[in-house]
Write a protein that holds these residues in place. Structure first.
Motif, PDB file in Angstrom:
ATOM      1  N   UNK A 129       0.807  -1.219   0.000  1.00 17.79           N
ATOM      2  CA  UNK A 129       0.000   0.000   0.000  1.00 17.79           C
ATOM      3  C   UNK A 129       0.838   1.265   0.000  1.00 17.79           C
ATOM      4  N   UNK A 130       2.028   1.199  -0.609  1.00 15.83           N
ATOM      5  CA  UNK A 130       2.923   2.349  -0.643  1.00 15.83           C
ATOM      6  C   UNK A 130       2.698   3.162  -1.910  1.00 15.83           C
ATOM      7  N   UNK A 131       3.016   4.441  -1.903  1.00 13.80           N
ATOM      8  CA  UNK A 131       2.884   5.250  -3.133  1.00 13.80           C
ATOM      9  C   UNK A 131       3.927   4.818  -4.165  1.00 13.80           C
ATOM     10  N   UNK A 132       3.530   4.869  -5.417  1.00 13.23           N
ATOM     11  CA  UNK A 132       4.430   4.487  -6.510  1.00 13.23           C
ATOM     12  C   UNK A 132       4.217   5.495  -7.633  1.00 13.23           C
ATOM     13  N   UNK A 133       5.194   6.374  -7.829  1.00 14.03           N
ATOM     14  CA  UNK A 133       5.078   7.440  -8.812  1.00 14.03           C
ATOM     15  C   UNK A 133       6.037   7.197  -9.971  1.00 14.03           C
ATOM     16  N   UNK A 134       5.995   8.093 -10.939  1.00 14.81           N
ATOM     17  CA  UNK A 134       6.894   7.973 -12.086  1.00 14.81           C
ATOM     18  C   UNK A 134       8.363   7.990 -11.652  1.00 14.81           C
ATOM     19  N   UNK A 135       8.695   8.864 -10.717  1.00 16.62           N
ATOM     20  CA  UNK A 135      10.089   8.937 -10.277  1.00 16.62           C
ATOM     21  C   UNK A 135      10.497   7.674  -9.518  1.00 16.62           C
ATOM     22  N   UNK A 136       9.531   7.028  -8.837  1.00 17.23           N
ATOM     23  CA  UNK A 136       9.826   5.758  -8.179  1.00 17.23           C
ATOM     24  C   UNK A 136      10.169   4.693  -9.216  1.00 17.23           C
ATOM     25  N   UNK A 137       9.410   4.657 -10.299  1.00 16.06           N
ATOM     26  CA  UNK A 137       9.685   3.719 -11.381  1.00 16.06           C
ATOM     27  C   UNK A 137      11.095   3.929 -11.914  1.00 16.06           C
ATOM     28  N   UNK A 138      11.459   5.177 -12.202  1.00 10.24           N
ATOM     29  CA  UNK A 138      12.774   5.440 -12.784  1.00 10.24           C
ATOM     30  C   UNK A 138      13.906   5.100 -11.807  1.00 10.24           C
ATOM     31  N   UNK A 139      13.668   5.267 -10.505  1.00 12.45           N
ATOM     32  CA  UNK A 139      14.683   4.898  -9.525  1.00 12.45           C
ATOM     33  C   UNK A 139      14.944   3.392  -9.545  1.00 12.45           C
ATOM     34  N   UNK A 140      13.872   2.595  -9.538  1.00 14.65           N
ATOM     35  CA  UNK A 140      14.030   1.146  -9.644  1.00 14.65           C
ATOM     36  C   UNK A 140      14.671   0.758 -10.982  1.00 14.65           C
ATOM     37  N   UNK A 141      14.276   1.423 -12.059  1.00 16.14           N
ATOM     38  CA  UNK A 141      14.813   1.085 -13.384  1.00 16.14           C
ATOM     39  C   UNK A 141      16.302   1.380 -13.472  1.00 16.14           C
ATOM     40  N   UNK A 142      16.751   2.469 -12.868  1.00 18.46           N
ATOM     41  CA  UNK A 142      18.186   2.793 -12.878  1.00 18.46           C
ATOM     42  C   UNK A 142      18.985   1.674 -12.218  1.00 18.46           C
TER      43      UNK A 142
END
Length: 457
Positions: A188-201
């Protein structure tokens, strides 16, 4: 006589099976298909989890930025992802492994200079567009690493094999944002575009490390060269001119893939961009097999570019054409009958994208049935002609999609995109037949000479 003839059938069958196992063409083709199907399935899972974790509006913001950053990554490669496939083979034949490594160093230096510079410009542009510094820094870093990964994939595919190259691009890096989105949903945590890019990096860094280890092992295993390195390489002026043409073609390919979402997000809203992006990703699913075939065919085309009408190219394109026809037929059926179910995976709000999905499927089918025309033209010395044609259609696509989006919204933009794809496929295939003497489309299989209609000077 009959008793003596009976044992021959198993022996012949066994010999045939051994021949199939030892032939590199079908084996590499199967590997490319497995990686592409697995990678596309993982990408679809990644996007559906991200859409559910983000919500439609935030997913639209992500789709807009992801399209822009993917285009930026293609632009900073300066054509080296295609140039190295040509230069490696030419240098290897002319001067041996040492000459091939010299060609690799030349392209790699350029990419390692251009990619960080492009990433810095991307980060600054993002901040000027209103994004925060953290998001801008993550976006710029993602575009740099994605560009290096794309280049590394082409290098590894050429030097070390498809598994060491495309395996990391298709699977490894995508595991990380997929896991991040899944954890966000479960906790139930927030997941934003910047979160996606952090994991992708993080994922791309791991993929690059594995990729570099594979290329390094392949290079160390190559025998030392005795041929002249300098004379085996094309002069810098020739290499730069060819790279510029290849770069233009690569940028135009990327524009065809990503410009629609960018324009819709810019002209309409993130909601429409998210709906269109989901529809476009599903429409591309049935082309998974043809995309995997193009991975295989690009390497074979580069190998046989000096003799495009020869048996090596002939066999590769026949394999590609037959499998593409089956993939398109089955894929269209799945998309038309199961499109609503696939959209449900993104969330209930994505049901509005069903009609755009069906329309976009027509355009994707047209491009897939045209075969690996971009690779054939770019790798056989006709990159300038390809760039001219593709450039005209990119401009036409931008104008048509923008006009139709403002007039009729998402449906109009989808229809304009599909019609442009259909027209582009027809014109490019006609140009390929005229200039190269090859018909790489599925229709070429039904001619007397397979995918060929004769050669032209």
């Amino acid at each position: 006589m009959r008793d003596l003839a009976l044992p021959r059938l198993p022996a012949r069958l066994s010999a045939r099976l051994r021949d199939l196992r030892t032939r590199t063409g079908p084996r590499d083709l199967a590997l490319a298909l497995v990686l592409k199907v697995g990678g596309s399935g993982l990408a679809f899972l990644m996007l559906t989890l991200a859409a559910r974790a983000m919500g439609l509006h935030e997913f639209g913001v992500f789709a807009y930025w992801f399209s822009a950053l993917s285009f930026a990554a293609a632009a900073v490669l300066l054509g080296q992802e295609a140039a190295i496939m040509i230069d490696w083979q030419r240098a290897l034949e002319a001067g041996g492994p040492a000459a091939a490594r010299a060609a690799l160093r030349r392209s790699t230096r350029l990419v390692l200079i251009a990619a960080p510079a492009g990433g810095a410009l991307t980060a600054c542009a993002g901040h000027l567009a209103g994004a925060g510094w953290l998001f801008s820094a993550l976006a710029g870093t993602f575009s740099v690493l994605l560009a290096v990964l794309v280049y590394g994939t082409h290098v590894a595919r050429t030097v070390a094999g498809i598994a060491r190259g495309d395996g990391q691009f298709e699977l490894t890096w995508r595991l990380f944002p997929t896991a991040g989105a899944a954890l966000a949903l479960l906790a139930g945590l927030p997941f934003h575009a910047e979160t996606f890019f952090a994991w992708a990096v993080g994922g791309i860094l791991v993929a690059l490390a594995i990729q570099a280890a594979g290329v390094g092992a392949a290079l160390r295993g190559a025998a030392a060269a005795t041929g002249p390195v300098r004379t085996a390489l094309d002069p810098t002026r020739v290499w730069a001119a060819r790279s510029a043409r290849l770069w233009l073609g690569g940028v135009l390919d990327a524009a065809n893939q990503y410009v629609d979402v960018f324009l819709i997000g810019l002209l309409l809203s993130p909601v429409e961009a998210g709906l269109y992006y989901a529809a476009a990703r599903i429409a591309a699913l049935f082309a998974i097999v043809s995309a995997g075939l193009h991975v295989f065919s690009s390497r074979e085309i580069a190998r046989h570019a000096a003799d495009p009408a020869g048996p090596g190219m002939r066999e590769a394109l026949r394999l590609v054409g037959a499998a593409t026809g089956l993939a398109v037929g089955g894929g269209v059926l799945v998309v038309v009958t199961g499109g609503q179910i696939l959209l449900d995976l993104f969330g209930a709000a994505f049901h509005a994208a069903y009609l755009p999905l069906v329309i976009l499927t027509v355009g994707v089918a047209a491009m897939a049935l045209g075969g690996p025309v971009p690779a054939v033209m770019r790798l056989t010395g006709h990159e300038a002609a390809y760039a001219r044609i593709a450039g005209l259609f990119v401009l036409a696509r931008c104008a048509c999609v923008a006009t139709a989006a403002l007039a009729d919204g998402l449906i109009g933009a989808s229809l304009a995109s599909a019609l442009c794809s259909l027209a582009c496929a027809v014109v490019l295939n006609a140009s390929c037949r005229r200039r190269v003497g090859i018909d790489p489309s599925v229709l070429g299989l039904f001619g007397g000479a397979g995918p060929f209609r004769g050669t032209h000077p």
